[in-house]
Motif scaffolding. Sequence first.
Motif, PDB file in Angstrom:
ATOM      1  N   THR A 240     -15.460  -7.924   5.148  1.00  0.00           N
ATOM      2  CA  THR A 240     -14.117  -7.822   5.732  1.00  0.00           C
ATOM      3  C   THR A 240     -13.112  -7.684   4.580  1.00  0.00           C
ATOM      4  O   THR A 240     -12.586  -8.656   4.065  1.00  0.00           O
ATOM      5  N   VAL A 241     -12.865  -6.449   4.202  1.00  0.00           N
ATOM      6  CA  VAL A 241     -12.052  -6.136   3.029  1.00  0.00           C
ATOM      7  C   VAL A 241     -10.567  -6.127   3.402  1.00  0.00           C
ATOM      8  O   VAL A 241     -10.195  -5.703   4.499  1.00  0.00           O
ATOM      9  N   CYS A 242      -9.717  -6.588   2.467  1.00  0.00           N
ATOM     10  CA  CYS A 242      -8.276  -6.719   2.717  1.00  0.00           C
ATOM     11  C   CYS A 242      -7.511  -6.000   1.610  1.00  0.00           C
ATOM     12  O   CYS A 242      -7.140  -6.619   0.602  1.00  0.00           O
ATOM     13  N   PRO A 243      -7.265  -4.693   1.759  1.00  0.00           N
ATOM     14  CA  PRO A 243      -6.727  -3.886   0.653  1.00  0.00           C
ATOM     15  C   PRO A 243      -5.373  -4.343   0.103  1.00  0.00           C
ATOM     16  O   PRO A 243      -5.232  -4.501  -1.118  1.00  0.00           O
ATOM     17  N   LEU A 244      -4.368  -4.551   0.965  1.00  0.00           N
ATOM     18  CA  LEU A 244      -3.060  -4.953   0.449  1.00  0.00           C
ATOM     19  C   LEU A 244      -3.118  -6.327  -0.206  1.00  0.00           C
ATOM     20  O   LEU A 244      -2.456  -6.572  -1.219  1.00  0.00           O
ATOM     21  N   SER A 245      -3.904  -7.219   0.352  1.00  0.00           N
ATOM     22  CA  SER A 245      -4.115  -8.534  -0.256  1.00  0.00           C
ATOM     23  C   SER A 245      -4.705  -8.377  -1.655  1.00  0.00           C
ATOM     24  O   SER A 245      -4.263  -9.029  -2.612  1.00  0.00           O
ATOM     25  N   ASN A 246      -5.696  -7.508  -1.789  1.00  0.00           N
ATOM     26  CA  ASN A 246      -6.374  -7.322  -3.082  1.00  0.00           C
ATOM     27  C   ASN A 246      -5.429  -6.833  -4.174  1.00  0.00           C
ATOM     28  O   ASN A 246      -5.546  -7.239  -5.330  1.00  0.00           O
ATOM     29  N   THR A 247      -4.489  -5.958  -3.809  1.00  0.00           N
ATOM     30  CA  THR A 247      -3.547  -5.485  -4.832  1.00  0.00           C
ATOM     31  C   THR A 247      -2.435  -6.506  -5.069  1.00  0.00           C
ATOM     32  O   THR A 247      -2.000  -6.706  -6.200  1.00  0.00           O
ATOM     33  N   HIS A 254      -3.925  -1.460  -8.896  1.00  0.00           N
ATOM     34  CA  HIS A 254      -3.344  -0.401  -8.076  1.00  0.00           C
ATOM     35  C   HIS A 254      -4.311  -0.026  -6.953  1.00  0.00           C
ATOM     36  O   HIS A 254      -5.529  -0.086  -7.136  1.00  0.00           O
ATOM     37  N   MET A 255      -3.786   0.387  -5.813  1.00  0.00           N
ATOM     38  CA  MET A 255      -4.638   0.746  -4.681  1.00  0.00           C
ATOM     39  C   MET A 255      -5.585   1.891  -5.026  1.00  0.00           C
ATOM     40  O   MET A 255      -6.699   1.964  -4.494  1.00  0.00           O
ATOM     41  N   ALA A 256      -5.162   2.762  -5.919  1.00  0.00           N
ATOM     42  CA  ALA A 256      -6.021   3.888  -6.318  1.00  0.00           C
ATOM     43  C   ALA A 256      -7.309   3.412  -6.991  1.00  0.00           C
ATOM     44  O   ALA A 256      -8.293   4.160  -7.056  1.00  0.00           O
ATOM     45  N   GLN A 257      -7.322   2.169  -7.465  1.00  0.00           N
ATOM     46  CA  GLN A 257      -8.523   1.606  -8.110  1.00  0.00           C
ATOM     47  C   GLN A 257      -9.449   0.921  -7.101  1.00  0.00           C
ATOM     48  O   GLN A 257     -10.561   0.521  -7.459  1.00  0.00           O
ATOM     49  N   HIS A 258      -9.016   0.799  -5.859  1.00  0.00           N
ATOM     50  CA  HIS A 258      -9.792   0.025  -4.882  1.00  0.00           C
ATOM     51  C   HIS A 258     -11.131   0.704  -4.599  1.00  0.00           C
ATOM     52  O   HIS A 258     -11.236   1.930  -4.587  1.00  0.00           O
ATOM     53  N   PHE A 288      -4.263   0.428   6.586  1.00  0.00           N
ATOM     54  CA  PHE A 288      -4.904   1.732   6.774  1.00  0.00           C
ATOM     55  C   PHE A 288      -4.116   2.833   6.070  1.00  0.00           C
ATOM     56  O   PHE A 288      -4.696   3.704   5.408  1.00  0.00           O
ATOM     57  N   GLU A 289      -2.797   2.792   6.194  1.00  0.00           N
ATOM     58  CA  GLU A 289      -1.971   3.820   5.550  1.00  0.00           C
ATOM     59  C   GLU A 289      -2.078   3.743   4.032  1.00  0.00           C
ATOM     60  O   GLU A 289      -2.134   4.780   3.348  1.00  0.00           O
ATOM     61  N   ALA A 290      -2.119   2.533   3.490  1.00  0.00           N
ATOM     62  CA  ALA A 290      -2.193   2.366   2.032  1.00  0.00           C
ATOM     63  C   ALA A 290      -3.471   2.957   1.456  1.00  0.00           C
ATOM     64  O   ALA A 290      -3.439   3.654   0.432  1.00  0.00           O
ATOM     65  N   ILE A 291      -4.615   2.708   2.111  1.00  0.00           N
ATOM     66  CA  ILE A 291      -5.871   3.253   1.569  1.00  0.00           C
ATOM     67  C   ILE A 291      -6.001   4.746   1.863  1.00  0.00           C
ATOM     68  O   ILE A 291      -6.542   5.497   1.046  1.00  0.00           O
ATOM     69  N   ALA A 292      -5.488   5.176   3.013  1.00  0.00           N
ATOM     70  CA  ALA A 292      -5.550   6.607   3.338  1.00  0.00           C
ATOM     71  C   ALA A 292      -4.767   7.407   2.307  1.00  0.00           C
ATOM     72  O   ALA A 292      -5.202   8.473   1.845  1.00  0.00           O
ATOM     73  N   ASP A 293      -3.624   6.877   1.904  1.00  0.00           N
ATOM     74  CA  ASP A 293      -2.752   7.560   0.946  1.00  0.00           C
ATOM     75  C   ASP A 293      -3.331   7.508  -0.470  1.00  0.00           C
ATOM     76  O   ASP A 293      -3.475   8.537  -1.133  1.00  0.00           O
ATOM     77  N   ALA A 294      -3.681   6.303  -0.931  1.00  0.00           N
ATOM     78  CA  ALA A 294      -4.111   6.136  -2.330  1.00  0.00           C
ATOM     79  C   ALA A 294      -5.494   6.707  -2.609  1.00  0.00           C
ATOM     80  O   ALA A 294      -5.773   7.144  -3.723  1.00  0.00           O
TER      81      ALA A 294
END
Length: 333
Positions: A240-247, A254-258, A288-294
């Motif tokens: 259960t990954v949490c992208p905005l939390s991780n950055t 940066h999200m581009a490194q996720h 979803f928007e953050a990972i889709a974009d980055a």
Amino acid sequence: MKRFIQQLPKVELHLHIEGSLEPELMFELAKRNGISLPYASVEQLKQAYQFDSLQSFLDLYYQGAQVLLNEQDFFDLTMAYFKRCQANNVVHCEIMFDPQTHTARGVDFATVINGIHKAQQQALTQFNISSELIMCFLRHLDEADAINTLDQAQPYKPLIKAVGLDSSEMGHPPQKFERVFALAKAQGYRLVAHAGEEGPAQNIWDSIELLKVDRIDHGVRASDDERLMDYLQSQQMPLTVCPLSNTKLKVFEHMAQHNILTMLQKGICVTVNSDDPAYFGGYMNDNFEAIADALAMTRENLIQLSHNAVDASFASDERKHAIKQMILEVSPR
């Protein structure tokens, strides 16, 4: 893409209800309960949301929870989250709550769970949002405290689907809670645990092998261990990954490194979640928007993430089927 993300039905599996306490509601509850906050305004509080580690966030998180005292507070908090779910097209969620955060302050276990449960019932009838509850143990406390919490939960067992493990990962390895997880499993709970967020990949192995978990919360450090990556893929062990939390917490600068897309492409059952959205800058659509974009994700990638979350959920087979039908309706031809 933004419109597609809005239309995509979503399932959230990693959400701390105390972490959905928006600053405006925090001030409202503080006023209602006669509690003084160390911030003069909502704006000043938001300025404190600059975290350099998991611990710096947790300090503020536990401070914020002090305003939650009565059943109505927990109901209002949970209903506010469900309204966000409706706005984000989240059709099923699995809500984590931390009873020890409240019982340590003299708030009864019943007060916490009854307020949350009433909101769950209302969300189901009002929004058709199904939900399950995950009771988390605070890993910075000792196992005896966790066992005591498990005992307190006994009268409310029908309301709780799973137990989990959260709070400070560093210095509190999974094996510290091996006995309480064995007890919870014997009592019929599903099992999850935070692992491989700030801590090493070994914590993921230990959560799987010692705690016998059904899924891993976070798990992004799995990419440090190729053998673990192969295991996660072959066993379809969900993360259960949490992208905005991780950055926000500097797990990735940066999200581009996720690494969520890399793991998805390797066939690992990764899912997207908001963790503590009031503190980390976004709910499900924002993630979803953050990972889709980055990461230049495709619609097919996003659909797969939603399907993964359905598969990884603790919803009934009937509910899973219904949600998958909803996802199919927005899938590209």
